[in-house]
Design a protein around this motif. Sequence first.
Motif, short mmCIF file in Angstrom:
data_model
loop_
_atom_site.label_atom_id
_atom_site.label_comp_id
_atom_site.label_asym_id
_atom_site.label_seq_id
_atom_site.Cartn_x
_atom_site.Cartn_y
_atom_site.Cartn_z
N ILE A 92 0.84 -1.20 0.00
CA ILE A 92 0.00 0.00 0.00
C ILE A 92 0.88 1.25 0.00
O ILE A 92 0.65 2.18 -0.77
N ALA A 93 1.89 1.27 0.87
CA ALA A 93 2.75 2.45 0.98
C ALA A 93 3.49 2.73 -0.33
O ALA A 93 3.67 3.88 -0.73
N THR A 94 3.91 1.67 -1.00
CA THR A 94 4.70 1.82 -2.22
C THR A 94 3.85 2.23 -3.41
O THR A 94 4.30 3.00 -4.26
N ASN A 95 2.62 1.76 -3.47
CA ASN A 95 1.82 1.91 -4.70
C ASN A 95 0.73 2.97 -4.65
O ASN A 95 0.20 3.35 -5.70
N MET A 96 0.38 3.48 -3.45
CA MET A 96 -0.79 4.34 -3.36
C MET A 96 -0.50 5.84 -3.43
O MET A 96 -1.36 6.66 -3.17
N GLY A 97 0.74 6.23 -3.78
CA GLY A 97 1.03 7.66 -3.87
C GLY A 97 1.20 8.28 -2.50
O GLY A 97 1.42 7.59 -1.51
N ASP A 98 1.06 9.61 -2.41
CA ASP A 98 1.38 10.31 -1.16
C ASP A 98 0.18 10.93 -0.47
O ASP A 98 0.33 11.61 0.54
N ASN A 99 -1.03 10.71 -0.99
CA ASN A 99 -2.23 11.27 -0.36
C ASN A 99 -2.61 10.42 0.85
O ASN A 99 -3.16 9.33 0.71
N ILE A 100 -2.31 10.92 2.05
CA ILE A 100 -2.53 10.15 3.27
C ILE A 100 -4.01 9.86 3.48
O ILE A 100 -4.40 8.79 3.93
N ARG A 101 -4.85 10.82 3.14
CA ARG A 101 -6.30 10.63 3.27
C ARG A 101 -6.76 9.47 2.38
O ARG A 101 -7.59 8.65 2.79
N GLU A 102 -6.22 9.39 1.18
CA GLU A 102 -6.58 8.30 0.26
C GLU A 102 -6.05 6.97 0.79
O GLU A 102 -6.74 5.94 0.70
N ILE A 103 -4.85 6.97 1.35
CA ILE A 103 -4.29 5.74 1.91
C ILE A 103 -5.14 5.25 3.08
O ILE A 103 -5.45 4.06 3.17
N GLU A 104 -5.53 6.16 3.97
CA GLU A 104 -6.37 5.77 5.10
C GLU A 104 -7.73 5.26 4.62
O GLU A 104 -8.28 4.31 5.19
N GLY A 105 -8.27 5.88 3.58
CA GLY A 105 -9.53 5.41 3.01
C GLY A 105 -9.40 4.00 2.44
O GLY A 105 -10.32 3.19 2.54
#
Length: 443
Positions: free
Chosen positions: A294-307
């Motif tokens: 997830i950390a490697t592929n989801m970019g840098d938008n923390i809100r999107e990562i948490e979602g």
Amino acid sequence: MNIGQKVLFELKKEITETEYERYIKNLVYDTKRSRSNIVYFNAPNMIIAKWIKSKYSDKLVHLFELQNEVKPEIEITVGKQNTQSTKPAVIHTEKSASKSTYLNPSLTFESFIVGDSNQFAYTTAKSVAEKPGKLYNPLFLYGGVGLGKTHLLQAIGNYHINLGKTVIYTTLEQFMNSFTSHLRSQTMDRFRDKFRECDLLLIDDIQFLSRKEQTQEEFFHTFNELYSNNKQIVITSDRQPNKIAGLVDRLRSRFEMGLMADIQPPGLETKIAIIQKKCELDGIKLDNEIVNYIATNMGDNIREIEGTIIKLNALSSMLNQKITLDFAQNAIKDQLKEKKENITIDDIVKIISRELNIKPSDIKSKKRTQNVVNARRIAIYLARNLTPNSMPQIAVYFGMKDHTAISHAMKKINEIIESDENFKVILEELSNKINTQTQSSME
């Protein structure tokens, strides 16, 4: 159409059709129990209730406030109403302090993950919380979408709510809507009392003040009133004041007279720590392989990562399946497909050449020195994983005979990944930088 149906209709405009059909459509507004200050909805099961609470509570509260100027408590019951044999479960939103507007109580300094990218912003925000109106006034936090500006803003607010202070937190859009509403109803005294008689004013997304002349005039006087009384003002924006088009000079100068602190995109280690913290707070179990993916592929938008983490947990509960790497990859494949379409092989080669200090022309050449071969293999591997290009297309780009050469390179680098943990970390770091920088360039 009752007020609850109106609110759900407005919410439908702000979310995707899939989200509406899967979750919001299942909500039923309880007209008998609902009042202006407390609203009841019924959901078909606890999973949907929890998902709606975590993702839509703030929006629902805001939309009800726009309808009747009252910020209600939201309660979501689970199970059939009027059934005596089964007591319905209730999901409560947190009540804000009596002197404060709504804040998310989970957004605190303790739950904020600090890294190199946000250390300065975190330190200054905490200093402002501890000594409001004295050190840095105003504090202007700026940075890209989903990097933690709102978290720090609300952390300041939550810190002072616990001290019994009067805190006003609002987005610039809410400020404008409230201003327009009071202007039309000729109740500007109420509006000014609300925003000028507080200890802290926290404004999110000030960039939307651009070219809003009437609102800028009102905000200017609000700012001056608070500042002259040593009341703390904290503002967030996606850009610096001098880059907000259509902002009058006297407001720009006031934004710049305090302290400006930027938040940069997080590095891979910080993102991993954020994901681990989110899982810890929400009681979600993800193994290290999934966290790294997830950390490697989801970019840098923390809100999107948490979602994404919330989505994985919700899907796992609804489908009664354990979250494995395959499960996670399948669940977020559409999101990653969209990201891949924004990344080109040129982007990959450019970033690799800079990070590994090798000319782009060398990576695309037939040179066989060890450092060039490794860089070329990495470029091929990331082109295959981060872009929608096929192996024949990648072969053409690198001037190779056919797709079998690409297949051989992929096999070789997979072998290296299995045997060399340090190489795997380097690969993940490069992947993260490519995702982050290409995403930033699109914004």
